[in-house]
Design an enzyme around this catalytic site. Structure first.
Site, PDB file in Angstrom:
ATOM      1  N   LYS A 175     -77.806 -28.897 -19.896  1.00 33.35           N
ATOM      2  CA  LYS A 175     -77.759 -29.795 -21.059  1.00 33.35           C
ATOM      3  C   LYS A 175     -77.067 -31.101 -20.669  1.00 33.35           C
ATOM      4  O   LYS A 175     -75.903 -31.336 -20.977  1.00 33.35           O
ATOM      5  CB  LYS A 175     -77.062 -29.100 -22.222  1.00 33.35           C
ATOM      6  CG  LYS A 175     -77.862 -27.911 -22.764  1.00 33.35           C
ATOM      7  CD  LYS A 175     -77.238 -27.307 -24.002  1.00 33.35           C
ATOM      8  CE  LYS A 175     -78.100 -26.181 -24.538  1.00 33.35           C
ATOM      9  NZ  LYS A 175     -77.492 -25.527 -25.714  1.00 33.35           N
TER      10      LYS A 175
ATOM     11  N   ARG B 278     -71.472 -11.295 -29.887  1.00 29.53           N
ATOM     12  CA  ARG B 278     -71.222 -12.128 -31.066  1.00 29.53           C
ATOM     13  C   ARG B 278     -71.024 -11.282 -32.326  1.00 29.53           C
ATOM     14  O   ARG B 278     -70.286 -11.674 -33.228  1.00 29.53           O
ATOM     15  CB  ARG B 278     -72.364 -13.117 -31.267  1.00 29.53           C
ATOM     16  CG  ARG B 278     -72.277 -14.311 -30.333  1.00 29.53           C
ATOM     17  CD  ARG B 278     -73.195 -15.425 -30.762  1.00 29.53           C
ATOM     18  NE  ARG B 278     -72.908 -16.648 -30.028  1.00 29.53           N
ATOM     19  CZ  ARG B 278     -73.571 -17.777 -30.205  1.00 29.53           C
ATOM     20  NH1 ARG B 278     -74.551 -17.843 -31.080  1.00 29.53           N
ATOM     21  NH2 ARG B 278     -73.247 -18.855 -29.503  1.00 29.53           N
TER      22      ARG B 278
ATOM     23  N   GLY C  95     -72.464 -25.642 -28.048  1.00 29.27           N
ATOM     24  CA  GLY C  95     -72.901 -26.868 -28.707  1.00 29.27           C
ATOM     25  C   GLY C  95     -71.842 -27.456 -29.610  1.00 29.27           C
ATOM     26  O   GLY C  95     -71.584 -28.660 -29.592  1.00 29.27           O
TER      27      GLY C  95
ATOM     28  N   GLY D  14     -71.929 -20.287 -24.527  1.00 23.10           N
ATOM     29  CA  GLY D  14     -73.164 -20.193 -23.752  1.00 23.10           C
ATOM     30  C   GLY D  14     -73.019 -19.412 -22.461  1.00 23.10           C
ATOM     31  O   GLY D  14     -72.241 -18.469 -22.354  1.00 23.10           O
TER      32      GLY D  14
END
Length: 405
Positions: free
Chosen positions: A206, A40, A382, A360
């Site tokens: 999730k 990242r 997300g 993710g």
């Protein structure tokens, strides 16, 4: 596609102070406290380098984890990693908006880059409030007068209405950074120009996010098929009346998703034939991978989808013109149980259709495999899944609102 908010291209930033919010939240070794991965940081380095090269005084805001977690730590290592990636000094300031931070900003020269402390060390950052209220927090009130522009590049956190993400746009001219710009162009293009057939591959743990996307895309007709894997598949197997064993049922309850079994049953009936569930699964028995038909499952932990399911899913994937995948198919960290995740990723990469991988774990797996055939690998699971579910992203809405003024 044209975006209805400003970007870096809309501002004259030479010799200006630019506050840029990034998402460099990175894996940290719980034992040593050392950064394990700089993916990242590399991702956002391009935006920061462009600002610095154009002569901006670049002030970087970021977070790492959240209070109570083992990887909740300072950004000192992040500054060091960013310095190495940019081959340019990034000064770490162990303060967010106090006198040390404000003095450091006031002394900056053209091309300088500083990284302020983890914004989640500040308690008001964690509070969920309306964007206009976030603009009145101490952090925004103290830092906004010191900067000329605010650039939001934190796409992975775009679904959060927190002070450092939405507050500054009400105080200073604001726009999107290159990561934010690229992500939104790819995702909105996919959503607004869906080519058929469109297939969603939804897995991981999730479940609530996946069901939200599933319901939205099947309801509006954008999805032709949804292929379930991971814990999502287990809940839909239960919804189909299949006994997955008390061990796996208890795991669903432990995760707090038991109420979704009824929802899964309803969706399977409503969208008959469009939601695919596994026909076989891989279980963890005596330290080994053992595959079983779903009609004959022993009471053992489910760790992956089975070979026949992979074959059926891959066939549907290869016929798709638009693909979106989020969440791994199983416990892909274990060598014997990464087969489902990797085989489906290979099928997506070999498909001629336009493909997007959510952020993710699945994005990490795709990056590790070095796949070249995937159209877009998102940095934010997300945020991307909320967008695909038809939810508005607070960060994007704020950027649009201030641009419209």
């Amino acid at each position: 596609m044209s975006l209805d908010f400003y970007t870096i291209d809309d501002f004259e930033i030479e010799d200006k102070t630019v506050l840029v919010r990034v998402d460099i939240n990175s894996p940290v070794d719980p034992n040593t406290g050392l950064l394990l991965d700089d993916t990242r940081i590399k991702l956002h380095a391009g935006t920061i380098k462009e600002l610095s090269d154009k002569g901006a005084k670049t002030v970087v805001l970021a977070h790492q984890s959240r209070p109570g977690k083992k990887d909740f730590t300072t950004l000192e290592q992040h500054a060091e990693a960013l310095s190495n990636i940019l081959n340019h000094e990034v000064r770490y300031v162990d303060d967010i908006f106090g006198s040390n931070a404000r003095n450091a900003i006031s002394l900056m020269q053209k091309g300088d880059v500083i990284l302020l402390e983890n914004v989640r060390f500040y308690s008001e950052e964690i509070l969920k409030r309306e964007p206009e209220l976030q603009a009145e927090t101490h952090m925004v009130q103290k830092l906004a007068p010191l900067v000329d522009y605010f650039i939001n590049d934190a796409f992975a956190a775009a679904h959060r209405s927190q002070a450092s993400l939405v507050g500054f746009a009400f105080k200073v001219p604001s726009g999107a950074g290159r990561v934010m710009e690229k992500e939104l162009k790819a995702l909105y293009n996919a959503v607004n120009n869906v080519k058929k057939p469109c297939v969603y591959v939804l897995g991981g743990v999730k479940v609530d996010d996946s069901i939200m996307v599933m319901e939205n895309t099947l309801e509006n007709g954008s999805a032709d098929y949804v292929l379930t894997t991971g814990l999502v598949a287990n809940i839909f197997l239960l919804g189909a009346g299949i006994d997955i064993g008390s061990y796996n049922s208890e795991f669903v309850k432990k995760k707090g998703y038991w109420d979704y079994v009824k929802k899964a049953e309803e969706l399977l009936k409503k969208f008959d034939g469009k939601i695919k569930i596994p026909v076989d699964l891989a279980l963890f028995i005596d330290e080994k991978r053992v595959e079983c038909d779903v009609s004959q499952l022993p009471n053992e932990p489910i760790y992956d989808i089975g070979t026949e399911t992979i074959k059926q899913y891959a066939e549907i994937i290869r016929s798709a013109e638009t693909l979106f995948a989020n969440g791994p198919a199983g416990v892909f960290e274990m060598e014997d149980f990464n087969i489902g995740t990797e085989d489906l990723l290979n099928a997506i990469a070999s498909s001629p259709g336009f493909s997007i991988i959510g952020g993710g774990h699945l994005a990490a797996a795709a990056n590790q495999m070095g796949l070249s055939g995937i159209s877009h690998i998102s940095s934010g699971g997300g945020a991307s899944i909320n967008l695909l579910a038809g939810e508005k992203l607070p960060v994007v809405e704020v950027l649009r609102e201030v641009a419209s003024r």
